[in-house]
Motif scaffolding. Structure first.
Motif, PDB file in Angstrom:
ATOM      1  N   PHE A  56       1.208  -7.437   2.418  1.00 11.82           N
ATOM      2  CA  PHE A  56       0.879  -7.588   1.000  1.00 11.82           C
ATOM      3  C   PHE A  56      -0.500  -7.011   0.693  1.00 11.82           C
ATOM      4  O   PHE A  56      -0.675  -6.301  -0.304  1.00 11.82           O
ATOM      5  N   VAL A  57      -1.481  -7.316   1.549  1.00 13.39           N
ATOM      6  CA  VAL A  57      -2.830  -6.795   1.325  1.00 13.39           C
ATOM      7  C   VAL A  57      -2.839  -5.278   1.455  1.00 13.39           C
ATOM      8  O   VAL A  57      -3.507  -4.584   0.683  1.00 13.39           O
ATOM      9  N   GLU A  58      -2.084  -4.735   2.407  1.00 14.20           N
ATOM     10  CA  GLU A  58      -2.008  -3.286   2.544  1.00 14.20           C
ATOM     11  C   GLU A  58      -1.424  -2.646   1.285  1.00 14.20           C
ATOM     12  O   GLU A  58      -1.928  -1.645   0.793  1.00 14.20           O
ATOM     13  N   ARG A  59      -0.370  -3.240   0.766  1.00 15.62           N
ATOM     14  CA  ARG A  59       0.246  -2.706  -0.448  1.00 15.62           C
ATOM     15  C   ARG A  59      -0.706  -2.842  -1.640  1.00 15.62           C
ATOM     16  O   ARG A  59      -0.767  -1.966  -2.498  1.00 15.62           O
ATOM     17  N   GLY A  63      -1.802   0.717  -2.347  1.00 21.54           N
ATOM     18  CA  GLY A  63      -0.849   1.053  -3.389  1.00 21.54           C
ATOM     19  C   GLY A  63       0.548   1.309  -2.850  1.00 21.54           C
ATOM     20  O   GLY A  63       1.507   1.350  -3.596  1.00 21.54           O
ATOM     21  N   VAL A  64       0.661   1.500  -1.558  1.00 22.88           N
ATOM     22  CA  VAL A  64       1.949   1.743  -0.919  1.00 22.88           C
ATOM     23  C   VAL A  64       1.890   1.126   0.473  1.00 22.88           C
ATOM     24  O   VAL A  64       0.842   1.050   1.089  1.00 22.88           O
ATOM     25  N   SER A  65       3.016   0.654   0.944  1.00 25.77           N
ATOM     26  CA  SER A  65       3.085   0.092   2.289  1.00 25.77           C
ATOM     27  C   SER A  65       3.673   1.139   3.228  1.00 25.77           C
ATOM     28  O   SER A  65       4.772   1.630   3.006  1.00 25.77           O
ATOM     29  N   TYR A  66       2.924   1.490   4.231  1.00 25.38           N
ATOM     30  CA  TYR A  66       3.390   2.489   5.187  1.00 25.38           C
ATOM     31  C   TYR A  66       4.379   1.858   6.158  1.00 25.38           C
ATOM     32  O   TYR A  66       4.365   0.653   6.388  1.00 25.38           O
TER      33      TYR A  66
END
Length: 98
Positions: A56-59, A63-66
């Protein structure tokens, strides 16, 4: 930098929660003390919650989750084990002096 510190703090709390609380997930009161199986289940649930928090924090930041391969899970598992070690030691090895 603040986001990284917050994520590591959440990871540390989630890793130590099964060992520091007599309640299931720190919320549900139990009639009897936690068994080993219940504590292992709680560790797995906290690990899954930590992984969801990190994604969630990465997204939120990127802005996008790898795509996360097996490396992400292994590193998170190792970090979770290291972060949970103080709680494990306090719960099972620390003896009160009389």
């Amino acid at each position: 930098m603040v986001g990284l510190t917050a994520v590591l703090a959440v990871l540390f709390v989630l890793a130590n929660l099964p060992f520091m609380s007599l309640r299931f997930l720190g919320v549900v009161a139990l009639a009897s003390p936690k068994s080993g199986r219940l504590m292992a289940l709680e560790v797995v649930l906290c690990l899954a919650l930590a992984m969801a928090c990190l994604l969630f924090v990465e997204r939120l930041v990127e802005g996008v989750s790898y795509g996360q391969g097996w490396e992400f899970q292994v590193v998170l598992l190792c970090l979770f084990v290291v972060a949970g070690f103080p709680g494990f030691v306090c719960r099972f090895f620390w003896k009160e002096s009389v």
